[in-house]
Design a protein around this motif. Structure first.
Motif, PDB file in Angstrom:
ATOM      1  N   GLN A 213       0.773  -1.375  -0.004  1.00 26.45           N
ATOM      2  CA  GLN A 213       0.019  -0.085   0.086  1.00 26.45           C
ATOM      3  C   GLN A 213       0.879   1.341   0.079  1.00 26.45           C
ATOM      4  O   GLN A 213       0.450   2.371  -0.171  1.00 26.45           O
ATOM      5  CB  GLN A 213      -0.850   0.044   1.210  1.00 26.45           C
ATOM      6  N   ALA A 214       2.130   1.220   0.094  1.00 29.48           N
ATOM      7  CA  ALA A 214       2.976   2.328   0.388  1.00 29.48           C
ATOM      8  C   ALA A 214       3.240   3.045  -1.074  1.00 29.48           C
ATOM      9  O   ALA A 214       3.034   2.396  -2.226  1.00 29.48           O
ATOM     10  CB  ALA A 214       4.332   1.916   0.641  1.00 29.48           C
ATOM     11  N   LYS A 215       3.294   4.381  -0.923  1.00 28.83           N
ATOM     12  CA  LYS A 215       3.321   5.145  -2.093  1.00 28.83           C
ATOM     13  C   LYS A 215       4.855   5.801  -2.291  1.00 28.83           C
ATOM     14  O   LYS A 215       5.540   5.556  -1.306  1.00 28.83           O
ATOM     15  CB  LYS A 215       2.445   6.394  -1.917  1.00 28.83           C
ATOM     16  N   ASP A 216       5.242   6.449  -3.299  1.00 28.52           N
ATOM     17  CA  ASP A 216       6.511   6.755  -3.471  1.00 28.52           C
ATOM     18  C   ASP A 216       7.077   7.728  -2.370  1.00 28.52           C
ATOM     19  O   ASP A 216       8.280   7.483  -2.155  1.00 28.52           O
ATOM     20  CB  ASP A 216       6.676   7.652  -4.704  1.00 28.52           C
ATOM     21  N   GLY A 227      22.764   9.744  15.140  1.00 26.45           N
ATOM     22  CA  GLY A 227      23.956   9.441  14.101  1.00 26.45           C
ATOM     23  C   GLY A 227      23.643   7.976  13.668  1.00 26.45           C
ATOM     24  O   GLY A 227      24.466   7.553  12.742  1.00 26.45           O
ATOM     25  N   HIS A 228      22.442   7.387  13.750  1.00 24.12           N
ATOM     26  CA  HIS A 228      22.235   6.009  13.021  1.00 24.12           C
ATOM     27  C   HIS A 228      20.787   6.071  12.530  1.00 24.12           C
ATOM     28  O   HIS A 228      19.846   5.635  13.002  1.00 24.12           O
ATOM     29  CB  HIS A 228      22.284   4.883  14.048  1.00 24.12           C
ATOM     30  N   PRO A 229      20.565   6.837  11.280  1.00 19.27           N
ATOM     31  CA  PRO A 229      19.388   7.095  10.665  1.00 19.27           C
ATOM     32  C   PRO A 229      18.876   5.776  10.167  1.00 19.27           C
ATOM     33  O   PRO A 229      19.430   4.750   9.674  1.00 19.27           O
ATOM     34  CB  PRO A 229      19.745   8.094   9.442  1.00 19.27           C
ATOM     35  N   VAL A 230      17.488   5.823  10.310  1.00 15.76           N
ATOM     36  CA  VAL A 230      16.778   4.412   9.792  1.00 15.76           C
ATOM     37  C   VAL A 230      15.664   4.870   8.825  1.00 15.76           C
ATOM     38  O   VAL A 230      14.762   5.911   9.138  1.00 15.76           O
ATOM     39  CB  VAL A 230      16.149   4.054  11.030  1.00 15.76           C
ATOM     40  N   ARG A 231      15.372   4.203   7.782  1.00 12.14           N
ATOM     41  CA  ARG A 231      14.180   4.500   6.971  1.00 12.14           C
ATOM     42  C   ARG A 231      12.877   3.548   7.298  1.00 12.14           C
ATOM     43  O   ARG A 231      13.381   2.139   7.123  1.00 12.14           O
ATOM     44  CB  ARG A 231      14.585   4.335   5.308  1.00 12.14           C
ATOM     45  N   VAL A 232      11.957   4.031   7.545  1.00 12.66           N
ATOM     46  CA  VAL A 232      10.737   3.459   7.850  1.00 12.66           C
ATOM     47  C   VAL A 232       9.579   3.963   7.060  1.00 12.66           C
ATOM     48  O   VAL A 232       9.497   5.021   6.574  1.00 12.66           O
ATOM     49  CB  VAL A 232      10.494   3.541   9.132  1.00 12.66           C
ATOM     50  N   LEU A 233       8.610   3.097   7.217  1.00 12.34           N
ATOM     51  CA  LEU A 233       7.362   3.684   6.750  1.00 12.34           C
ATOM     52  C   LEU A 233       6.628   4.636   7.546  1.00 12.34           C
ATOM     53  O   LEU A 233       6.757   4.839   8.926  1.00 12.34           O
ATOM     54  CB  LEU A 233       6.199   2.466   6.935  1.00 12.34           C
ATOM     55  N   LYS A 234       6.050   5.606   6.800  1.00 12.63           N
ATOM     56  CA  LYS A 234       5.448   6.959   7.564  1.00 12.63           C
ATOM     57  C   LYS A 234       4.109   6.398   8.194  1.00 12.63           C
ATOM     58  O   LYS A 234       3.204   5.901   7.539  1.00 12.63           O
ATOM     59  CB  LYS A 234       5.050   8.216   6.575  1.00 12.63           C
ATOM     60  N   ASN A 235       3.952   6.295   9.539  1.00 13.89           N
ATOM     61  CA  ASN A 235       2.907   5.709  10.461  1.00 13.89           C
ATOM     62  C   ASN A 235       2.666   6.550  12.012  1.00 13.89           C
ATOM     63  O   ASN A 235       3.743   7.417  12.211  1.00 13.89           O
ATOM     64  CB  ASN A 235       2.904   4.454  10.630  1.00 13.89           C
ATOM     65  N   PRO A 236       1.977   6.400  12.684  1.00 11.84           N
ATOM     66  CA  PRO A 236       2.018   7.090  14.160  1.00 11.84           C
ATOM     67  C   PRO A 236       3.172   6.949  14.519  1.00 11.84           C
ATOM     68  O   PRO A 236       3.820   7.682  15.304  1.00 11.84           O
ATOM     69  CB  PRO A 236       0.697   6.515  14.574  1.00 11.84           C
ATOM     70  N   GLY A 269       2.299  -7.727  13.703  1.00 10.22           N
ATOM     71  CA  GLY A 269       1.519  -7.102  12.577  1.00 10.22           C
ATOM     72  C   GLY A 269       1.044  -5.652  13.128  1.00 10.22           C
ATOM     73  O   GLY A 269       0.025  -5.172  12.531  1.00 10.22           O
ATOM     74  N   ASP A 270       1.622  -5.031  14.098  1.00  2.00           N
ATOM     75  CA  ASP A 270       1.241  -3.760  14.435  1.00  2.00           C
ATOM     76  C   ASP A 270       1.829  -2.872  13.656  1.00  2.00           C
ATOM     77  O   ASP A 270       2.889  -2.604  13.877  1.00  2.00           O
ATOM     78  CB  ASP A 270       1.317  -3.529  15.879  1.00  2.00           C
ATOM     79  N   ILE A 271       1.182  -2.540  12.581  1.00  2.00           N
ATOM     80  CA  ILE A 271       1.874  -1.461  11.737  1.00  2.00           C
ATOM     81  C   ILE A 271       1.592  -0.063  12.281  1.00  2.00           C
ATOM     82  O   ILE A 271       1.807   0.952  11.291  1.00  2.00           O
ATOM     83  CB  ILE A 271       1.264  -1.652  10.142  1.00  2.00           C
ATOM     84  N   VAL A 272       0.751   0.194  13.110  1.00  2.00           N
ATOM     85  CA  VAL A 272       0.425   1.583  13.807  1.00  2.00           C
ATOM     86  C   VAL A 272       1.476   1.803  14.729  1.00  2.00           C
ATOM     87  O   VAL A 272       2.126   3.275  14.568  1.00  2.00           O
ATOM     88  CB  VAL A 272      -0.952   1.587  14.251  1.00  2.00           C
ATOM     89  N   ASN A 273       1.785   1.056  15.691  1.00  2.00           N
ATOM     90  CA  ASN A 273       2.656   1.312  16.868  1.00  2.00           C
ATOM     91  C   ASN A 273       3.924   0.693  16.553  1.00  2.00           C
ATOM     92  O   ASN A 273       4.993   0.967  17.308  1.00  2.00           O
ATOM     93  CB  ASN A 273       2.156   1.220  18.201  1.00  2.00           C
ATOM     94  N   GLY A 274       4.363  -0.096  15.501  1.00  2.00           N
ATOM     95  CA  GLY A 274       5.552  -0.649  15.229  1.00  2.00           C
ATOM     96  C   GLY A 274       6.416   0.182  14.163  1.00  2.00           C
ATOM     97  O   GLY A 274       5.943   0.840  13.496  1.00  2.00           O
ATOM     98  N   SER A 275       7.348  -0.220  14.186  1.00  2.00           N
ATOM     99  CA  SER A 275       8.742   0.260  13.138  1.00  2.00           C
ATOM    100  C   SER A 275       8.605  -0.739  11.755  1.00  2.00           C
ATOM    101  O   SER A 275       9.086  -1.763  11.862  1.00  2.00           O
ATOM    102  CB  SER A 275       9.814   0.386  13.728  1.00  2.00           C
ATOM    103  N   VAL A 276       7.680  -0.200  10.882  1.00  2.00           N
ATOM    104  CA  VAL A 276       8.027  -0.834   9.549  1.00  2.00           C
ATOM    105  C   VAL A 276       9.101  -0.448   8.706  1.00  2.00           C
ATOM    106  O   VAL A 276       9.080   0.794   7.879  1.00  2.00           O
ATOM    107  CB  VAL A 276       6.364  -0.449   8.836  1.00  2.00           C
ATOM    108  N   MET A 277      10.171  -1.022   8.436  1.00  3.40           N
ATOM    109  CA  MET A 277      11.534  -0.610   7.736  1.00  3.40           C
ATOM    110  C   MET A 277      11.285  -1.274   6.202  1.00  3.40           C
ATOM    111  O   MET A 277      11.005  -2.290   6.013  1.00  3.40           O
ATOM    112  CB  MET A 277      12.503  -1.459   8.409  1.00  3.40           C
ATOM    113  N   ILE A 278      10.938  -0.173   5.484  1.00  3.30           N
ATOM    114  CA  ILE A 278      10.958  -0.420   4.002  1.00  3.30           C
ATOM    115  C   ILE A 278      11.726   0.640   3.237  1.00  3.30           C
ATOM    116  O   ILE A 278      12.151   1.670   3.907  1.00  3.30           O
ATOM    117  CB  ILE A 278       9.404  -0.459   3.782  1.00  3.30           C
TER     118      ILE A 278
END
Length: 313
Positions: A213-216, A227-236, A269-278
């Motif tokens: 469902q993720a967009k660009d 100092g350790h950046p992480v790319r994740v899904l935009k969520n709460p 499967g908690d994609i609201v409060n969890g860290s979805v790394m994508i």
């Protein structure tokens, strides 16, 4: 057409590696990728050594092909993890978050191929000097922990300065990206996000659906201030983390806030409060396929792209 030094080095049919993603890259996923002709990789993450040992024993039951283990060198269990690697004579290890030099001599003695993940030219050259067999050059497009340079800027910079093979990672999801990476000097690719959306991946269905469902612009960067950046899904969760950063919270507070959030998303499967790394390529993924289908599609798309390009020559 796509037999490169990476294929020869790792004894694989196609120069396609599956990224080592904590809680996601289990024996099931690694075996499926290896059986499909690529190199499947188990992620050791911060798990205790006995967890890794069980995964290695499992992968050996599921495939007779080469496999790898991704080792995080800052793991609190790193020495025990490496003892398992030595004991099981793991064919390939990829390394991150540290310097594998301490273990290089023994790894060479047991025939393990060492392939560090690097975010810069300087670190790539250092790894070659240490005796690495190849390097994975990972750009900021990738999911999870990232550097600052983009994949398609970094790959040609590194390829012109090394003699060992280079594998491109970050922002690669299909045959076009595969061809682009090879054109810039890579001899293989590593993909993570695409393999999350495979039938064999054990990640919760909610996590996979979040990728689809993720967009660009939905894969954002958090934790830069640590100092350790992480790319994740935009969520709460990620919005709250960014808010805390903006407030100037300490590194310790931010790390505490993020602890356990990846597992919460992957396993529960908690994609609201969890860290979805994508990675940023999530916007290009719209289905769930077998690992064999994913790899076959990439090779076929790449072959067709090259044929089409030949019309312009």
């Amino acid at each position: 057409m796509f037999k490169t030094r990476v294929c020869e080095l790792l004894n694989i049919k196609y120069p396609v590696l599956q990224g080592g993603m904590a809680w996601i890259s289990t024996a099931e996923l690694a075996a499926a990728v290896s059986n499909a002709g690529g190199l499947g990789i188990i992620a050791a993450g911060n798990a205790p050594a006995d967890v890794l040992e069980n995964e290695i024993k499992k992968v050996k039951q599921l495939t007779q092909k080469p496999y790898g283990v991704n080792v995080m060198l800052l793991s609190p269990y790193i020495d025990e993890i490496m003892e398992v690697v030595f004991k099981e004579k793991v064919p390939v290890i990829t390394t991150g978050a540290g310097n594998p030099g301490k273990y290089m001599k023994k790894l060479k003695e047991i025939g393990t191929k060492v392939v560090p993940v690097v975010p810069s030219v300087a670190l790539a050259k250092r790894m070659e000097t240490l005796g690495a067999d190849a390097v994975i050059v990972e750009g900021t497009e990738a999911g999870g922990h990232i550097g600052e340079l983009t994949t398609f800027t970094l790959v040609p910079h590194v390829s012109r300065r090394l003699t060992i093979p280079l594998i491109a990672a970050g922002g690669i999801v299909n045959g076009d990206g595969f061809v682009a990476a090879l054109a810039l000097g890579a001899e293989g690719v590593q993909m993570g996000t695409r393999f999350i959306c495979s039938q064999e991946c054990v990640a919760h269905k909610n996590y996979k659906e979040a990728v689809i469902q993720a967009k660009d612009r939905d894969a954002i960067v958090t934790a830069r201030s640590t100092g350790h950046p992480v790319r994740v899904l935009k969520n709460p969760f990620s919005r709250e983390l960014l808010k805390l950063e903006k407030e100037g919270r300490s590194k310790e507070e931010l790390l505490k806030f993020g602890t356990g959030k990846l597992k919460l998303a992957v396993e529960d499967g908690d994609i609201v409060n969890g860290s979805v790394m994508i990675g940023q390529v999530a916007g290009e993924i719209c289905d769930i396929k077998t690992c064999e289908e994913i790899i076959t599609d990439i090779i076929n798309e790449a072959s067709n792209r090259i044929k089409n390009m030949s019309n312009f020559v």
